[in-house]
Structure formats: structure tokens, C-alpha cells
Design a protein around this motif. Structure first.
Motif, short mmCIF file in Angstrom:
data_model
loop_
_atom_site.label_atom_id
_atom_site.label_comp_id
_atom_site.label_asym_id
_atom_site.label_seq_id
_atom_site.Cartn_x
_atom_site.Cartn_y
_atom_site.Cartn_z
N SER A 1 -41.47 -106.86 85.60
CA SER A 1 -40.77 -105.81 84.96
C SER A 1 -41.34 -104.40 85.21
CB SER A 1 -40.41 -106.22 83.45
OG SER A 1 -41.58 -106.17 82.88
N ARG B 1 -34.39 -106.91 84.92
CA ARG B 1 -34.86 -106.40 83.79
C ARG B 1 -34.69 -107.62 82.75
NH1 ARG B 1 -31.03 -101.44 82.57
NH2 ARG B 1 -29.62 -102.46 83.89
N PRO B 2 -35.53 -107.46 81.68
CA PRO B 2 -35.31 -108.63 80.68
C PRO B 2 -34.29 -108.87 80.29
CG PRO B 2 -37.43 -107.13 80.34
CD PRO B 2 -36.73 -106.54 81.36
N GLY B 3 -33.82 -110.13 80.38
CA GLY B 3 -32.48 -110.44 79.85
C GLY B 3 -31.56 -111.08 80.75
N SER C 1 -39.08 -102.11 76.82
CA SER C 1 -38.93 -103.34 77.86
C SER C 1 -37.68 -103.40 78.49
CB SER C 1 -39.26 -104.57 77.06
OG SER C 1 -38.09 -104.70 76.03
N SER C 2 -36.71 -102.53 78.08
CA SER C 2 -35.27 -102.64 78.64
C SER C 2 -35.13 -101.36 79.86
CB SER C 2 -34.20 -102.46 77.82
OG SER C 2 -34.30 -101.26 77.05
N GLU D 1 -31.40 -114.76 81.66
CA GLU D 1 -30.66 -115.41 80.88
C GLU D 1 -29.53 -115.46 80.86
OE1 GLU D 1 -35.07 -115.35 79.37
OE2 GLU D 1 -33.48 -113.63 80.12
N ARG D 2 -28.87 -114.12 81.25
CA ARG D 2 -27.37 -114.22 81.53
C ARG D 2 -26.80 -114.86 82.79
NH1 ARG D 2 -28.74 -108.66 79.45
NH2 ARG D 2 -28.42 -107.87 81.71
N ASP E 1 -42.50 -107.53 79.24
CA ASP E 1 -41.27 -108.35 78.76
C ASP E 1 -40.71 -107.90 77.38
OD1 ASP E 1 -41.63 -110.16 80.86
OD2 ASP E 1 -42.80 -111.21 79.82
N ASP E 2 -41.44 -107.37 76.43
CA ASP E 2 -40.89 -107.07 75.32
C ASP E 2 -41.72 -105.58 74.90
OD1 ASP E 2 -43.80 -107.58 74.96
OD2 ASP E 2 -43.25 -109.81 74.00
N GLY F 1 -32.84 -118.83 82.38
CA GLY F 1 -33.97 -118.52 81.82
C GLY F 1 -34.98 -119.55 81.50
#
Length: 413
Positions: free
Chosen positions: A135, A108-110, A144-145, A113-114, A139-140, A118
Motif C-alpha cells: 500500500s 488501497r486497503p479495503g 491508510s486510505s 475485501e470488496r 494497512d491501517d 479478503g
């Protein structure tokens, strides 16, 4: 190791780091592997890819069991177990990122990065890296989540609304078409990114989603709404804009007949005792307007004989037609076997297995099953050993930040 004597495929020398799981990403990387890329599949320590536990059917082995679902999309890869959250794995992971030409993920987006993976970090580690993100919804944007599973996207992407018999319930496609389509578009994006890199010397992010793939599949149905303002409904086994084109019943089974133009209609109609220039059926538009009458006349004629005899006569008349087959009939079909659409390979725990083959054929470059789907973590020690064997300066022997053109290998096949 690749099998001795196996020729190099068209993507030989391309390195793929596969962080994906379930279907869309693994399907994408399987295709790249079929084409000759070296694919390292990263699996989490707690059981690996979700589909390893999807079943039945499972095949029992002395070491445990293997899922048919997992086997379907993970050939031509090496499985390496890494805990992406473990700081102790960071040097190894960054070395693999530097080695790679392509990275594929479907978090999932994010999430990337975690994990400190990223786009900025990946570009710093390897400026030539082509980074594919798949996804569920994009992406947005406001959704998106959301987690995207195939059936959900078949529903929300509109495909179910046009699949099913008129007056009956809408149904999903019999294969995970949203995942498959996203995976296929992912391959297209990766190949375009690699070609672009030849000129620019730089990698870039490529993204697609299950939702985007479903919209792309709408083709003429989408244009019916966007251009003509028609909201398509369920059309069942009959084509919504061409007639007759669909499934019909003979005496002993079903067949598909495709009358795709007026010349074919002229040849087909006499076979079922219809005058081609009957004022009800003389054009495609008229046939669509009188579909019920036409189908009744066709069914009356077709039901008098068996499928095999109809196929012979239709073929002789130049009318496209085919038998509706079960999968056991498909995989035993001499044409399927002659086209090399069933592959076999020795699996580590199952012995020799057969799998659906690649649909691609090249004039010079082979497309082949170089190795069977891996068992969980089967190649962890092998790949770690290759990494360790390259010494303290492993990163320089994999892919340095300044080297964005020609692939290098951890080992030779």
C-alpha cells in the motif's frame, strides 16, 4: 511457454498470482519471475496495467504501441485479462487462487475485501497462500486510505528533504525509488513467508508500503535524528559525514572520489598537493569542519588534468574513484555486458528487445529472461485453456485446501 532448454531457476515450481499494477507490485513479481517463478499477471479489460499508457517513449507496432515503462517491470510473466468484478469469472479466479503459492496486490486497503478476496476468503480457498499487500501508507492508521504514488512518498517519507544541493531546491531521486524499495521488501517478505510455510504448512499475510520502504532507506540519516537529534538537510553531491567523498570536477568532466578512511587519505592527499597531516585536514572530523577549504584545494588540482588520467593515478594509489556516466555509457560498458546486466529476448510485436538484467547470480541455478514482457492479454487463451483442460474438477488439479506444501502446475514448461 518457457524457452526450450532453459534450466530451472531457484524459484521454479513457485506459482505467483499477480493482481498488482503500476510499479511496486509488478517490480516485485518481475524479480520472482526472474528467479524462475511462474507468474500470471491479471489485467483488467479496460486497457490493463496503467503503465501500458505511460509515455512517451512508445514503440509503435502494427498491432498498436508498447510503453517502455511497462516493458521495464513486466518480463517473465503471462498476461491474462480478467474482470475481477464479474461473477462469471469467479470459478476461474478461485481456481487460480488455489493454484498459487503467492498472491501480490497493491490495491488501497479495503478493495480486496470488496472483491471478496479478503484474507479470510483467500485463506479458506488456499490455506498455504502467502499473501503480499503493498500500500502507499500502510494497512491501517489515520492515512491508510490515501493513494500513494512514488513522488508523493519521496516527499512525505523525507527522502526529498535530504536530496539536492545545499542552498538549492530539494529534488526527487531520478528513479521511482519509493516503488522500487517497496517491491524489494515485498520480495523479502514473500521469500520469508515461503520458508516459514515449510515448517508450519500454512500461509500468511505479508504487508509493506511505500512509506515503510522510505523509512527503511533513511539508515544513518534516520539515526542522526533519532539518536543524535540532528535534522539532516540537503548535502548535494558530498557525503554529509565523510570527507572528501563526493563529486569533483576534472578538466573534462566529473568524477567521484571516496576517501573512506584515514589510510586512504594518506594515499590521496599527496596526489592533489595536500599535506596529509595538515592541521586543518588531519582527521575526518577536521576535514568536515574545513570542507570548503579542502574542496577548493582539490578542485584547483583536479582541474589541471582529465578524468581518465586521474582515474589511472587514483587507481594506482588505491583510492576508490569513478567516472560519472550517462546511461548510454553505462549500457555500452564492457563490464556491464560481461556481467550479463543487459538481457535480450524476442518480443511478440517488437522483435528482439534489450532490458536491464537481474543483479543476481547463482552458482548452480540460472536467473534468466525466459520470456519478454507480454502484450495485453497475450496469454489469456493459453491459461484459460490449461484451466479448462484440467476438467470439471479443476480445483483439485490445481491446489486443494489441504495441500499447502508442494507446488502443482496447470501445465508443464
Amino acid at each position: 511457454m518457457a524457452s526450450p532448454g532453459v534450466e530451472r531457476g531457484p524459484l521454479a515450481g513457485v506459482h505467483v498470482l499477480d493482481l498488482s499494477r503500476v510499479l511496486a507490485g509488478p517490480y516485485c513479481t518481475m524479480i520472482l519471475g526472474d528467479l524462475g517463478a511462474d507468474v500470471i499477471k491479471i489485467e483488467q479489460p479496460n486497457g490493463g496495467d496503467d503503465t501500458r499508457s505511460w509515455g512517451p517513449p512508445f514503440m509503435t507496432t502494427p498491432e498498436g504501441r508498447e510503453s517502455a515503462y511497462f516493458l521495464s517491470t513486466n518480463r517473465n510473466k503471462r498476461s491474462v485479462v480478467i474482470d475481477l468484478k464479474d461473477p462469471g469469472e469467479r470459478v476461474f479466479l478461485e481456481g487460480l487462487v488455489r493454484w498459487a503459492d503467492v498472491i501480490v496486490e497493491n490495491f488501497r486497503p479495503g478493495v480486496m475485501e470488496r472483491l471478496d478476496l479478503g484474507d479470510e476468503q483467500l485463506q479458506r480457498l488456499n490455506p498455504g497462500l502467502v499473501r503480499l499487500s503493498i500500500s502507499g501508507f500502510g494497512d491501517d492508521g489515520p492515512e491508510s486510505s490515501r493513494v500513494g504514488y512514488d513522488h508523493i512518498l519521496q516527499a512525505e517519507g523525507g527522502l526529498m528533504s535530504i536530496t539536492g544541493a545545499p542552498g538549492g531546491p530539494m529534488v526527487k531521486v531520478g528513479v521511482p525509488i519509493a516503488d522500487i524499495t517497496a517491491g524489494l521488501y515485498g520480495v523479502i517478505g514473500i521469500l520469508a513467508g515461503l520458508i516459514e510455510r515449510v515448517g508450519s504448512g500454512r500461509g500468511q499475510r505479508v504487508s509493506t508500503s511505500l512509506l515503510a520502504g522510505q523509512i527503511a532507506l533513511h539508515v544513518f540519516q534516520g539515526a542522526r535524528y533519532l539518536v543524535a537529534g540532528e535534522v539532516p538537510g540537503l548535502s548535494g553531491n558530498q557525503h554529509p559525514t565523510v570527507s572528501p567523498y563526493g563529486v569533483f570536477e576534472a578538466h573534462d568532466g566529473s568524477l567521484v572520489i571516496a576517501v573512506g578512511n584515514e589510510a586512504i587519505w594518506e594515499r590521496f592527499a599527496p596526489l592533489v598537493a595536500i599535506e596529509p597531516r595538515d592541521e586543518r585536514f588531519a582527521t575526518n572530523a577536521l576535514r568536515l569542519a574545513h570542507t570548503r577549504e579542502l574542496n577548493e584545494l582539490m578542485t584547483s588540482a583536479l582541474s589541471q588534468r582529465d578524468v581518465a588520467s586521474w582515474l589511472r593515478d587514483l587507481s594506482s594509489a588505491g583510492v576508490p574513484a569513478g567516472r560519472v556516466k550517462r546511461l548510454d555509457e553505462v549500457y555500452s560498458d564492457p563490464q556491464v555486458r560481461q556481467q550479463n546486466l543487459v538481457w535480450s529476448a524476442p518480443h511478440t510485436t517488437l522483435g528482439t528487445i534489450e532490458l536491464p538484467g537481474s543483479p543476481l547470480r547463482f552458482g548452480r541455478s540460472p536467473v534468466s529472461l525466459r520470456f519478454a514482457p507480454p502484450t495485453f492479454g497475450e496469454h489469456t487463451d493459453e491459461v484459460r485453456g490449461e484451466f479448462d483442460a484440467s476438467g470439471v474438477d479443476a480445483r483439485a488439479n490445481l491446489r486443494g485446501p489441504s495441500d499447502t506444501s508442494s507446488p502443482r502446475t496447470i501445465r508443464s514448461d
